[in-house]
Design an enzyme around this catalytic site. Structure first.
Site, PDB file in Angstrom:
ATOM      1  N   HIS A  52     -21.809 -19.524 -41.971  1.00  0.00           N
ATOM      2  CA  HIS A  52     -20.885 -19.408 -41.269  1.00  0.00           C
ATOM      3  C   HIS A  52     -20.750 -19.941 -40.044  1.00  0.00           C
ATOM      4  CE1 HIS A  52     -23.948 -16.756 -38.697  1.00  0.00           C
ATOM      5  NE2 HIS A  52     -23.530 -17.067 -38.206  1.00  0.00           N
TER       6      HIS A  52
ATOM      7  N   ASP B 270     -24.785 -16.014 -47.169  1.00  0.00           N
ATOM      8  CA  ASP B 270     -24.929 -16.469 -45.874  1.00  0.00           C
ATOM      9  C   ASP B 270     -25.830 -18.349 -46.030  1.00  0.00           C
ATOM     10  OD1 ASP B 270     -23.510 -17.278 -43.457  1.00  0.00           O
ATOM     11  OD2 ASP B 270     -24.807 -15.874 -42.461  1.00  0.00           O
TER      12      ASP B 270
ATOM     13  N   SER C  47     -28.663 -18.365 -35.616  1.00  0.00           N
ATOM     14  CA  SER C  47     -28.344 -17.965 -37.212  1.00  0.00           C
ATOM     15  C   SER C  47     -28.332 -19.502 -37.858  1.00  0.00           C
ATOM     16  CB  SER C  47     -26.379 -17.814 -37.214  1.00  0.00           C
ATOM     17  OG  SER C  47     -26.325 -16.812 -36.970  1.00  0.00           O
ATOM     18  N   GLY C  48     -28.752 -19.295 -39.055  1.00  0.00           N
ATOM     19  CA  GLY C  48     -29.280 -20.202 -39.640  1.00  0.00           C
ATOM     20  C   GLY C  48     -30.829 -20.838 -39.141  1.00  0.00           C
TER      21      GLY C  48
HETATM   22  N1  ARG Z   1     -24.764 -14.100 -35.732  1.00  0.00           N
HETATM   23  C1  ARG Z   1     -25.135 -14.480 -35.163  1.00  0.00           C
HETATM   24  C2  ARG Z   1     -25.017 -16.711 -35.043  1.00  0.00           C
HETATM   25  O1  ARG Z   1     -24.015 -16.818 -35.011  1.00  0.00           O
HETATM   26  C3  ARG Z   1     -26.989 -14.286 -34.898  1.00  0.00           C
HETATM   27  C4  ARG Z   1     -26.918 -12.812 -34.804  1.00  0.00           C
HETATM   28  C5  ARG Z   1     -28.019 -12.092 -35.879  1.00  0.00           C
HETATM   29  N2  ARG Z   1     -28.343 -11.156 -34.780  1.00  0.00           N
HETATM   30  C6  ARG Z   1     -29.128 -10.398 -34.942  1.00  0.00           C
HETATM   31  N3  ARG Z   1     -29.391  -9.032 -34.236  1.00  0.00           N
HETATM   32  N4  ARG Z   1     -30.249 -10.761 -35.222  1.00  0.00           N
HETATM   33  O2  ARG Z   1     -26.004 -16.963 -34.089  1.00  0.00           O
END
Ligand code: ARG
Length: 286
Positions: free
Chosen positions: A83, A136, A233-234
């Protein structure tokens, strides 16, 4: 990386009060602070596999263009979340973002330690499903090798590191408050691997997503508190010295009953392995 829920609520309020001289009306109970353990700043040498995914042209220079995390799994291969490379994020397909780079060996994004290495190729998992958040992950190939000391091993399926209750470390430059306070310096949090049925109950399906045990795993603390957040993320979730997860999604950050959801690295290996086997075949004698 989210810090203690209580501390993050108190600090901005306290700062606002100090600046405006308005008495501090509300604060969470102080006692709760002592039982919630949040994230904390670390030096990148403590989690050297953590890289920042950056584009200054797209995201500006105030945080070196950091927008996601990543993790080095070989000297020239970095994993990140699929993503992170979506067109809504990058404004273009990843190969059209000229200055897509990883930053390695740098704790403070505005420092100069470590190195910035160009991303040469980006491959999004063909089985990534954006609507379900499943599969993902993406594979980035680097223009130059990272130091070997930055590489972390991936845990294959059946590895004891996936066992519920295992302590794991998540690291990144993401939001430390849940309110868009992106870190300039690397943070980490200790979380525990949760059983799949616990996660299935937390995310049975709904606006935030559905837990799928084959391709996802959950980690967090039942009382909430330490968790990954937006901007992480990632990035890596490492247990017993091996990579088990990539930060993927969650409902809010650090909320009790809403653990962090990670891409399961054994599923990454499962998807990648047939391709690797296919590449070896031409060398085999019939
Ligand atoms: N989707 C988020 C990002 O793009 C990461 C979210 C992780 N959330 C969590 N509560 N662990 O950085």
């Amino acid at each position: 990386m989210r810090r203690s829920v209580v501390r993050t609520l108190i600090r901005p309020l306290a700062m606002a009060a100090a600046m405006t001289a308005i008495p501090l009306m509300e604060a969470a109970p102080v006692a709760a602070d002592s039982v919630v353990v949040g994230g904390y700043p670390i030096d990148v040498s403590q989690a050297p596999w953590t890289v920042a995914l950056t584009s200054r042209t797209r995201f500006g220079g105030t945080r070196a263009g950091q927008f996601c995390g990543g993790v080095a799994v070989t000297r020239t291969v970095v994993l990140t979340a699929a993503h992170c490379l979506a067109e809504e994020v990058l404004g273009a397909p990843p190969d059209r973002v000229r200055d897509l780079k990883v930053i390695t060996g740098r704790t403070d994004l505005l420092g100069s330690e470590g190195a910035e290495i160009a991303v040469q190729g980006a491959r999004v998992n063909p089985r990534y499903d954006a609507s379900a958040n499943s599969g993902d992950f993406a594979v980035l190939t680097l223009a130059e090798p990272l130091p070997q000391s930055a590489v972390v091993a991936m845990a294959s399926s059946g590895d004891a590191a996936y066992a519920p209750g295992t302590e794991a470390l998540v690291s990144g430059w993401g939001d430390t408050t849940g309110n868009g306070a992106y870190a300039r310096s690397l943070h980490a949090a200790h979380v525990h691997v949760l059983a799949d049925d616990v996660c299935a109950r937390a995310y049975p399906g709904g606006p935030d997503g559905t837990f799928q045990a084959e391709s996802m795993l959950c980690a967090g603390e039942s009382a909430g508190g330490p968790d990954a957040c937006q901007g992480d993320s990632g990035g890596p979730l490492v247990a017993s010295g091996r990579l088990i997860g990539l930060v993927s999604w969650g409902s809010g950050c650090g909320r009790p009953g809403s653990p962090g959801v990670y891409t399961r690295v054994s599923d990454v290996l499962r998807v990648l392995k047939p391709a690797a086997a296919g590449r070896r075949q031409p060398h085999r004698k019939p």
